[in-house]
Design an enzyme around this catalytic site. Structure first.
Site, PDB file in Angstrom:
ATOM      1  CG  HIS A  96      -1.674   1.256   1.436  1.00 46.07           C
ATOM      2  ND1 HIS A  96      -2.445   1.805   0.430  1.00 46.07           N
ATOM      3  CD2 HIS A  96      -1.805   2.092   2.496  1.00 46.07           C
ATOM      4  CE1 HIS A  96      -3.026   2.915   0.881  1.00 46.07           C
ATOM      5  NE2 HIS A  96      -2.645   3.109   2.116  1.00 46.07           N
ATOM      6  CG  HIS A  98      -1.040   7.497   0.728  1.00 44.56           C
ATOM      7  ND1 HIS A  98      -1.987   8.328   1.259  1.00 44.56           N
ATOM      8  CD2 HIS A  98      -1.255   6.292   1.304  1.00 44.56           C
ATOM      9  CE1 HIS A  98      -2.729   7.675   2.144  1.00 44.56           C
ATOM     10  NE2 HIS A  98      -2.293   6.432   2.188  1.00 44.56           N
ATOM     11  CG  ASP A 121       3.779  -4.682 -21.912  1.00 47.64           C
ATOM     12  OD1 ASP A 121       3.398  -5.428 -22.833  1.00 47.64           O
ATOM     13  OD2 ASP A 121       4.647  -3.802 -22.073  1.00 47.64           O
ATOM     14  CG  HIS A 172      -7.101   5.183   1.132  1.00 47.15           C
ATOM     15  ND1 HIS A 172      -7.394   4.235   2.075  1.00 47.15           N
ATOM     16  CD2 HIS A 172      -5.828   5.577   1.391  1.00 47.15           C
ATOM     17  CE1 HIS A 172      -6.359   4.073   2.877  1.00 47.15           C
ATOM     18  NE2 HIS A 172      -5.405   4.872   2.483  1.00 47.15           N
ATOM     19  CE1 TYR A 230       9.912  -7.647 -21.677  1.00 48.68           C
ATOM     20  CE2 TYR A 230       9.833  -8.665 -19.503  1.00 48.68           C
ATOM     21  CZ  TYR A 230      10.207  -7.626 -20.335  1.00 48.68           C
ATOM     22  OH  TYR A 230      10.889  -6.555 -19.806  1.00 48.68           O
TER      23      TYR A 230
END
Lengths: 232, 232, 232, 232
Positions: A96, A98, A121, A172, A230
């Site tokens: 998480h 910001h 991608d 958020h 890839y």
């Protein structure tokens, strides 16, 4: 040595990538790493600056959010991590942050439209933005409910957490996950870059169309699935 | 020592410039360097982080895209490089990145208009943006077709690859080239800066006119052509 | 030792500040420093990367643009510097960059409006943007004419080069000057920051008013003039 | 040793954080730290580059703005700091910067709307922007009046300086404060990031709504107040 040493080390290393990748200011972010066999995860302690972290400071928590080992208080977002680990059986790490651009899209309460191959991608859909929760959920067990808000919105959109490894929580900020903490950190950098490019794309051409289906499919399958070519 | 050592070294050094110049996140880019006498080029291995690269890890590929030397899988964009080397006889290096601003213009499917002398120092036209390919080309030999899409669009616009050393591929990202890998990297930084300035210019003045012809000609000829007087 | 050693050193040190301040990509900029008593200035050689510069590589040029000492070709913008030194008797250094935000305003052919005290700390007017020259001037002695374009536009606006130490040349980029090369570099960073703030200000509030006169006067006089009280 | 050594050290360390956090260009900012028992504060000397600072160069000033110790002239904004220390009895440090995004909002003379939890983690209201002062106040004791302008505007909005630790001064730039100089610097980085996110949010969705009350309350109380559970 603690039987949790390996996930403490994994969570520590992954947390330290966040400031290096420019994804956090101060302590605005956290990473966790899970040990499925022991039913616990290691997560950043709350509010501790990255430069003061060490593997020993990681907090060990079970899938109900109870601290199992560690003298520091775990991240305030711990219950969100716990809910996701409990219900999504194949993920190994959660992040998480910001980060600036992804958070701006979350504040705008908009999915990030798929505009190019950089996005394709990594996922075949827009980056979903779960709506803000209702007042009762916010006033209740907020971080716990955040986990359910994420799961429910993915389900409502018909998306699988194994295919879509990133989401914005409205008003958020982004959450990402992956097979391990390193992959989850990778995804947190990807969603920030996708968010930045999509912002610029709309500024350069306001009514820009979404990516055509064939290109979405091609680029995703280059990197993922049985015929991917890839990487090594 | 491998007879390809010089291009492995050249490709390695040029690849390492991409993160230094801020043009790539993770492994989102690749550089190749050609040896015309041997009919091969050296290119970055696919998905290998820049910090793990070495000259020895570069993969040697011929102009049909077949690996000639090297134990790693070459970049997933290798066939695009191969097509361009095969048909454009005087280029020595090719770069592909997903640099932020140039990619945003590609996602917007717009040519980058020539607004100033920073642009005119490098080319006398808008930076072309090839349209996305049709579904059949994408589902077919995609990277191979990307090379032809680039060549065909330049030709359609009446541009020479020797005068215009950069292009955007619509919905995808920029490709640049040059007399050697170093020059191709230089051009990849130039197109990113031109893209950023053009974005800002249109924000500052939405209906801004393109650069007048005399200034385009003057600045390009300062740096290029028989009477150039820039550099040593 | 060369009698020009002091200005070679001054010009070298000032040139090296440009990449440190993020004002140049590759070689897109140059600084000169004057010695009035000898009637010459030291300027960056053309197209030489900053990491390869040394005081010895600076080129000594007179006010007509003729090289007096040095084995390298001087900056392609040398004649613009020469014209300004010849006519503006109290300046000691000149800088030309293609810094991103200031160049975007130049490409938009707009003066940078005075919106705040950051701007007013340095000048009491909008940052002037001289219009692009006509075709004849461009096709003629271009860099020489650029110097006159700068001087003439300042005069037309009723501005003194001693009070306004920065200008944009339309479609091109900023020029700044000052009592010495260090101050000219300072001004080149200031105009870039002013340009960036003004761009953001207009995005945040499109019809924003210019700064009120009393605040312009107050902030300029804090830093300049007989009753200034900024600095030591 | 000076009896002010501890605040000189505190002010020095806090000032040195400003360039590290990217909040100042050259000398465009200053931090002070107070000693309430002695009725003085230590503040950056005016116009001295950060790389030349040392604890010994900090200037000791009383709450009327008179220098008590130190050979250098204090920051030109010293009287603003003095007024705030005199009237706000529980603050320990003050910061003034011209950080780019916060200054752009100040130039736009707009409060920064609360759009997300990054903002709500720090304050429950929009970031206030005090209007520019009238001509008489500007022409009078300007920096002294700036302090009163800040205090009066907070009061007019019904805000407490203990709950809202940041403000924009219209046409000028941000001021922040806190229990000590370190916290005030923290707040100056926070207001810059909030300003940047709010700018992007409005670009991504022009008519975006403000954050719902329950989310404002929840996030602020996670970090502040009797039941906070963020940090150690």
């Amino acid at each position: 040595m603690s039987s949790y040493q390996h996930i403490k080390e994994e969570a520590y290393q992954a947390n330290m990538q966040l400031p290096k990748l420019g994804l956090v200011l101060f302590t605005f972010g956290n990473v966790s790493a899970v040990d499925r066999s022991q039913g616990v995860f290691a997560i950043k302690p709350s509010g501790v600056p990255y430069e003061d972290l060490s593997p020993e400071k990681m907090v060990i928590v079970d899938f109900d959010g109870n601290t199992v080992e560690g003298s520091l208080r775990p991240s305030s977002d711990t219950k969100t991590h716990a809910v996701l680990y409990k219900h999504w059986e194949s993920i190994g790490g959660i992040v998480h942050t910001h980060s600036t651009y992804a958070t701006a899209w979350a504040q705008a309460q908009r999915d990030i439209p798929i505009y190019g191959t950089t996005h394709a991608d990594h996922l075949t859909t827009d980056v979903p933005c779960a709506p803000p929760m209702d007042d009762a959920m916010i006033q209740g067990n907020y971080e716990y409910e955040t986990g359910f808000q994420i799961m429910n919105y993915l389900q409502e959109k018909g998306m699988s957490y194994e295919e879509v490894e990133m989401i914005l929580v409205g008003n958020h900020a982004p959450f990402t996950w992956g097979k391990d903490a390193k992959k989850a950190v990778y995804n947190s950098a990807v969603v920030e870059e996708i968010a930045r490019m999509a912002f610029l794309t709309e500024q350069i051409r306001p009514q820009v169309p979404r990516l055509q289906d064939s290109l979405i499919k091609k680029h995703f399958e280059r990197k993922h699935g049985p015929d991917s070519y890839y990487g090594q």
